[in-house]
Design an enzyme around this catalytic site. Sequence first.
Site, PDB file in Angstrom:
ATOM      1  N   HIS A  40       0.802  -1.723   0.340  1.00 56.05           N
ATOM      2  CA  HIS A  40       0.052  -0.179  -0.027  1.00 56.05           C
ATOM      3  C   HIS A  40       0.762   1.278  -0.085  1.00 56.05           C
ATOM      4  O   HIS A  40       0.867   2.193   0.794  1.00 56.05           O
ATOM      5  CB  HIS A  40      -0.924   0.341   1.544  1.00 56.05           C
ATOM      6  CG  HIS A  40      -2.166  -1.011   1.275  1.00 56.05           C
ATOM      7  ND1 HIS A  40      -2.528  -1.839   2.294  1.00 56.05           N
ATOM      8  CD2 HIS A  40      -2.427  -1.465   0.363  1.00 56.05           C
ATOM      9  CE1 HIS A  40      -3.052  -2.431   1.580  1.00 56.05           C
ATOM     10  NE2 HIS A  40      -3.624  -2.273   1.187  1.00 56.05           N
ATOM     11  N   HIS A  74      -0.245 -10.501   1.770  1.00 57.14           N
ATOM     12  CA  HIS A  74      -1.260 -10.693   2.720  1.00 57.14           C
ATOM     13  C   HIS A  74      -2.696 -11.277   2.856  1.00 57.14           C
ATOM     14  O   HIS A  74      -3.014 -11.816   3.766  1.00 57.14           O
ATOM     15  CB  HIS A  74      -2.169  -8.983   1.743  1.00 57.14           C
ATOM     16  CG  HIS A  74      -2.092  -8.036   1.920  1.00 57.14           C
ATOM     17  ND1 HIS A  74      -1.279  -7.229   1.149  1.00 57.14           N
ATOM     18  CD2 HIS A  74      -2.130  -6.768   2.852  1.00 57.14           C
ATOM     19  CE1 HIS A  74      -1.198  -6.221   0.943  1.00 57.14           C
ATOM     20  NE2 HIS A  74      -1.602  -5.705   2.113  1.00 57.14           N
ATOM     21  N   CYS A  96       2.834 -13.788   3.276  1.00 59.10           N
ATOM     22  CA  CYS A  96       3.136 -13.765   4.640  1.00 59.10           C
ATOM     23  C   CYS A  96       3.362 -14.922   5.406  1.00 59.10           C
ATOM     24  O   CYS A  96       2.077 -15.118   5.241  1.00 59.10           O
ATOM     25  CB  CYS A  96       3.155 -12.449   5.731  1.00 59.10           C
ATOM     26  SG  CYS A  96       3.904 -12.317   7.246  1.00 59.10           S
ATOM     27  N   GLU A 130      -5.858  -8.705   3.546  1.00 59.53           N
ATOM     28  CA  GLU A 130      -5.783  -9.485   4.539  1.00 59.53           C
ATOM     29  C   GLU A 130      -7.134  -9.855   4.781  1.00 59.53           C
ATOM     30  O   GLU A 130      -7.541 -11.233   5.204  1.00 59.53           O
ATOM     31  CB  GLU A 130      -4.698  -9.695   5.826  1.00 59.53           C
ATOM     32  CG  GLU A 130      -4.769 -10.078   6.825  1.00 59.53           C
ATOM     33  CD  GLU A 130      -3.849 -10.210   7.865  1.00 59.53           C
ATOM     34  OE1 GLU A 130      -4.032 -10.518   9.364  1.00 59.53           O
ATOM     35  OE2 GLU A 130      -2.914  -8.734   7.729  1.00 59.53           O
ATOM     36  N   SER A 231      -2.803   2.835   3.426  1.00 62.65           N
ATOM     37  CA  SER A 231      -2.216   1.766   3.931  1.00 62.65           C
ATOM     38  C   SER A 231      -2.369   2.053   5.368  1.00 62.65           C
ATOM     39  O   SER A 231      -2.212   3.080   6.208  1.00 62.65           O
ATOM     40  CB  SER A 231      -0.661   2.116   4.373  1.00 62.65           C
ATOM     41  OG  SER A 231       0.205   1.516   5.775  1.00 62.65           O
ATOM     42  N   SER A 232      -3.480   0.919   5.402  1.00 60.56           N
ATOM     43  CA  SER A 232      -4.491   1.036   7.375  1.00 60.56           C
ATOM     44  C   SER A 232      -2.807   1.128   9.240  1.00 60.56           C
ATOM     45  O   SER A 232      -3.252   1.309   9.478  1.00 60.56           O
ATOM     46  CB  SER A 232      -5.497  -0.317   7.405  1.00 60.56           C
ATOM     47  OG  SER A 232      -4.713  -1.333   7.465  1.00 60.56           O
ATOM     48  N   SER A 275       4.631  -0.728   5.094  1.00 54.93           N
ATOM     49  CA  SER A 275       4.680  -0.518   4.124  1.00 54.93           C
ATOM     50  C   SER A 275       5.395   0.785   3.044  1.00 54.93           C
ATOM     51  O   SER A 275       4.986   0.699   2.001  1.00 54.93           O
ATOM     52  CB  SER A 275       3.498  -0.941   3.510  1.00 54.93           C
ATOM     53  OG  SER A 275       2.410   0.488   3.876  1.00 54.93           O
TER      54      SER A 275
END
Length: 300
Positions: A40, A74, A96, A130, A231-232, A275
């Site tokens: 992201h 994700h 991941c 994710e 990007s959260s 990220s």
Amino acid sequence: MEVTIDKNSGYCFGVEYAIKMAEDEMESSSKLYCLGDIVHNAMEVNRLSSKGLVVIDRDQLEDLHDCKVLIRAHGEPPETYRTAIKNNIELIDASCPVVLKLQHRVKSAFDKMENQSGQIVIYGKKGHAEVIGLTGQTLEKAIVVMDDADLDQIDFSRPVTLFSQTTKSTKGFYELKAKIEEKIKAAKGVLKDIDFNANDSICRQVSNREPQLQKFSEDNDVIVFVAGKKSSNGKALYQVCKGINDRSFFVENETEINIEWLNPEDKIGICGATSTPMWLMDQVKAHILSLDKNSIKAII
């Protein structure tokens, strides 16, 4: 001015691994498809696109045949793997390991909950890549919650198993856990082990950055937080900085820096999300150091 980059910021190992896999694959292939943005961060996505990485969505995946597709860190739901087999697509799986392990845990818990008429609840952002992979392990029956309003989806008279998206806030997870416990007690009058099973599935490489960023924010006069707008993790970590240092500013790249934020004698700290590539933080640092000190003085 003194400008320092936080040594703990930058890619987590999952993102770093996915990007290396993509770059290695593109050395011998003119085109590689990637299911969603590999990270992201628009700057990094553009850099990899120039090397031959083509971002696609799930609808486009259905139309692809006889090619290579990268699965990013994700992770993906089972349906993606079924589509790949059907369309003769070779998957370059960069999921991941932490996310894969969580997917297996969610699947096992879901099978158990189905036998107990229970519910899987995931603390995360609905529609996040994710989370899509996690809900896919539950035949899309998992309940995704982010705030108090989402709790209305849960039947507190039935057993609940709670997991978290790996990049969520630890503080937020435990606050949610306490709220669910209280609602189960209110519904049943008592809380038994069979009623609620909370699993802290937050990646520690991510959560450990919170206390590190708190100290970094204390040690600097100004914080320039670098992350992609989507990007959260970036949004959450920026709030950690802002909570400690009110002179914290969120930028996507060096062009968004406002000279009015800075004083000539400031200690400036640059940090970022899991990220955020290190080369981008280096770029931001170089830009700040290039600013004319007299120009900064003239504004203040």
